[in-house]
Write an enzyme that holds these catalytic residues in place. Sequence first.
Site, PDB file in Angstrom:
ATOM      1  N   ARG A 133     -17.559   4.520  -1.419  1.00 21.36           N
ATOM      2  CA  ARG A 133     -16.042   4.467  -2.115  1.00 21.36           C
ATOM      3  C   ARG A 133     -16.428   4.125  -3.853  1.00 21.36           C
ATOM      4  O   ARG A 133     -16.663   3.111  -4.235  1.00 21.36           O
ATOM      5  CB  ARG A 133     -15.139   3.478  -1.802  1.00 21.36           C
ATOM      6  CG  ARG A 133     -14.845   3.732  -0.174  1.00 21.36           C
ATOM      7  CD  ARG A 133     -13.872   2.700   0.411  1.00 21.36           C
ATOM      8  NE  ARG A 133     -13.701   3.182   1.881  1.00 21.36           N
ATOM      9  CZ  ARG A 133     -12.848   2.194   2.392  1.00 21.36           C
ATOM     10  NH1 ARG A 133     -12.466   1.029   2.345  1.00 21.36           N
ATOM     11  NH2 ARG A 133     -12.741   2.711   3.752  1.00 21.36           N
ATOM     12  N   ASP A 137      -9.238  10.313   5.210  1.00 19.86           N
ATOM     13  CA  ASP A 137      -8.317   9.233   4.681  1.00 19.86           C
ATOM     14  C   ASP A 137      -8.291   9.005   3.508  1.00 19.86           C
ATOM     15  O   ASP A 137      -9.486   8.917   2.783  1.00 19.86           O
ATOM     16  CB  ASP A 137      -8.267   8.161   5.677  1.00 19.86           C
ATOM     17  CG  ASP A 137      -8.115   8.268   6.966  1.00 19.86           C
ATOM     18  OD1 ASP A 137      -7.240   8.972   7.423  1.00 19.86           O
ATOM     19  OD2 ASP A 137      -8.877   7.649   7.989  1.00 19.86           O
ATOM     20  N   ASP A 159      -3.049  -6.481   8.561  1.00 20.13           N
ATOM     21  CA  ASP A 159      -4.284  -7.259   8.222  1.00 20.13           C
ATOM     22  C   ASP A 159      -4.540  -8.476   8.846  1.00 20.13           C
ATOM     23  O   ASP A 159      -3.806  -9.265   8.963  1.00 20.13           O
ATOM     24  CB  ASP A 159      -4.421  -7.278   6.718  1.00 20.13           C
ATOM     25  CG  ASP A 159      -4.272  -5.842   6.052  1.00 20.13           C
ATOM     26  OD1 ASP A 159      -4.548  -4.930   6.822  1.00 20.13           O
ATOM     27  OD2 ASP A 159      -4.204  -6.215   4.741  1.00 20.13           O
ATOM     28  N   GLU A 192      -9.927 -10.818   4.085  1.00 21.02           N
ATOM     29  CA  GLU A 192      -9.632  -9.830   5.090  1.00 21.02           C
ATOM     30  C   GLU A 192     -10.816  -9.184   5.646  1.00 21.02           C
ATOM     31  O   GLU A 192     -11.868  -9.060   5.292  1.00 21.02           O
ATOM     32  CB  GLU A 192      -9.066  -8.741   4.243  1.00 21.02           C
ATOM     33  CG  GLU A 192      -8.489  -7.456   5.162  1.00 21.02           C
ATOM     34  CD  GLU A 192      -7.808  -6.383   4.719  1.00 21.02           C
ATOM     35  OE1 GLU A 192      -8.281  -5.206   5.183  1.00 21.02           O
ATOM     36  OE2 GLU A 192      -7.357  -6.337   3.538  1.00 21.02           O
ATOM     37  N   SER A 222      -8.397  -4.230   8.770  1.00 25.76           N
ATOM     38  CA  SER A 222      -7.028  -3.488   8.755  1.00 25.76           C
ATOM     39  C   SER A 222      -6.654  -2.816  10.029  1.00 25.76           C
ATOM     40  O   SER A 222      -7.661  -1.902  10.491  1.00 25.76           O
ATOM     41  CB  SER A 222      -6.921  -2.797   7.526  1.00 25.76           C
ATOM     42  OG  SER A 222      -5.812  -1.810   7.496  1.00 25.76           O
ATOM     43  N   GLN A 259     -18.432  -0.591   8.687  1.00 25.18           N
ATOM     44  CA  GLN A 259     -17.337  -1.151   9.415  1.00 25.18           C
ATOM     45  C   GLN A 259     -17.481  -0.572  10.895  1.00 25.18           C
ATOM     46  O   GLN A 259     -18.011   0.661  11.076  1.00 25.18           O
ATOM     47  CB  GLN A 259     -15.870  -1.075   8.857  1.00 25.18           C
ATOM     48  CG  GLN A 259     -15.492   0.140   8.891  1.00 25.18           C
ATOM     49  CD  GLN A 259     -13.993   0.260   8.136  1.00 25.18           C
ATOM     50  OE1 GLN A 259     -13.743  -0.738   7.359  1.00 25.18           O
ATOM     51  NE2 GLN A 259     -13.131   1.002   8.696  1.00 25.18           N
TER      52      GLN A 259
END
Length: 344
Positions: free
Chosen positions: A110, A56, A245, A258, A261, A125
């Site tokens: 990331r 993704d 979210d 947050e 998602s 996650q």
Amino acid sequence: MKLFFPDNYKSILNVNQTEQAIKLIKDFFQLNLAAELRLRRVTAPLFVKKGTGINDDLNGVERPVSFPMKEMNDQVAEIVQSLAKWKRLALADLEMQEGYGLYTDMNAIRPDEELTNIHSLYVDQWDWERVISKEERNLDFLKKIVRKIYSVLVNTEFYMSDNYPEIKPELPEEITFLHSEELAEQYPDLTPFEREARAAKKYGAIFVIGIGGQMPNGEIHDGRAPDYDDWNTLTVNGYRGLNGDLILWNDVLNRAFEISSMGIRVDSNAMLEQLKIRGMEERKELMWHKMLLNGELPLTIGGGIGQSRLCMYFLRKAHIGEIQSSIWPDEMIEKCKANGIHLL
């Protein structure tokens, strides 16, 4: 590097207590999430082959970490950025029935992430995905699943409070649903993040529907890739989107926070439309996209729930580095230490 330091911050739990509490949260939450959504735990990849369309690209600009594989003629592999597409492949391979799904631990790197109180180079996650019917591709079903997830959050907070009485429950009993276009109408002079903060502080816990599509005022509330969440389907009152979210009000950081998602995933028609909107129609030729267009992948709903963020919230921590071991700039380490924040 953006940092926020709460006034007179002092962690409720010391480092040893924190490590024990992290395990309590993770064990309790994932078992209850699996039971609530009827999910089976599976093992997930850390990397996938480049050029298959499985990885993704999140909001479209993040660079995945990649490396050549010596034993495969230097074919390039990429560290996953999320598992939204891989999970649908796994559900098809497992021949999972409607109403059942899977969850897994997703770990990612990331390198383009801006380092803040809540962002690090390392992402952990729970990624989950559940098979749905064609009739369940609607807003009411999305809300039903969100309420199930939120109930697990509320129960986890009570569980932690029961184990650590210094941690007082703060979550409201019910979550409030708002649409990104609705927030734009209510707060036209604010940025999308400022709107989230205003609503999260007012209600305590919100789910913002419609993340990724262009609103009537020309804005996009936040970026989303065109080929996993459905952010363009028309729903009610002229609003669009079957994703969103899950956001809590974080009193320690004085901001919207947050946690997840998620959304109903694209079917073939939604993906074609969203690829066209983003000018990415060439992706139709990738392996994963061909499988979806050929009806080889199930209809699903799914998302990711931040493990470190969840622990941050329940343990009332001011920095994600108090939960996970990562790499931080020397300047950040020194500033945090001076303000009572111990980075692992």
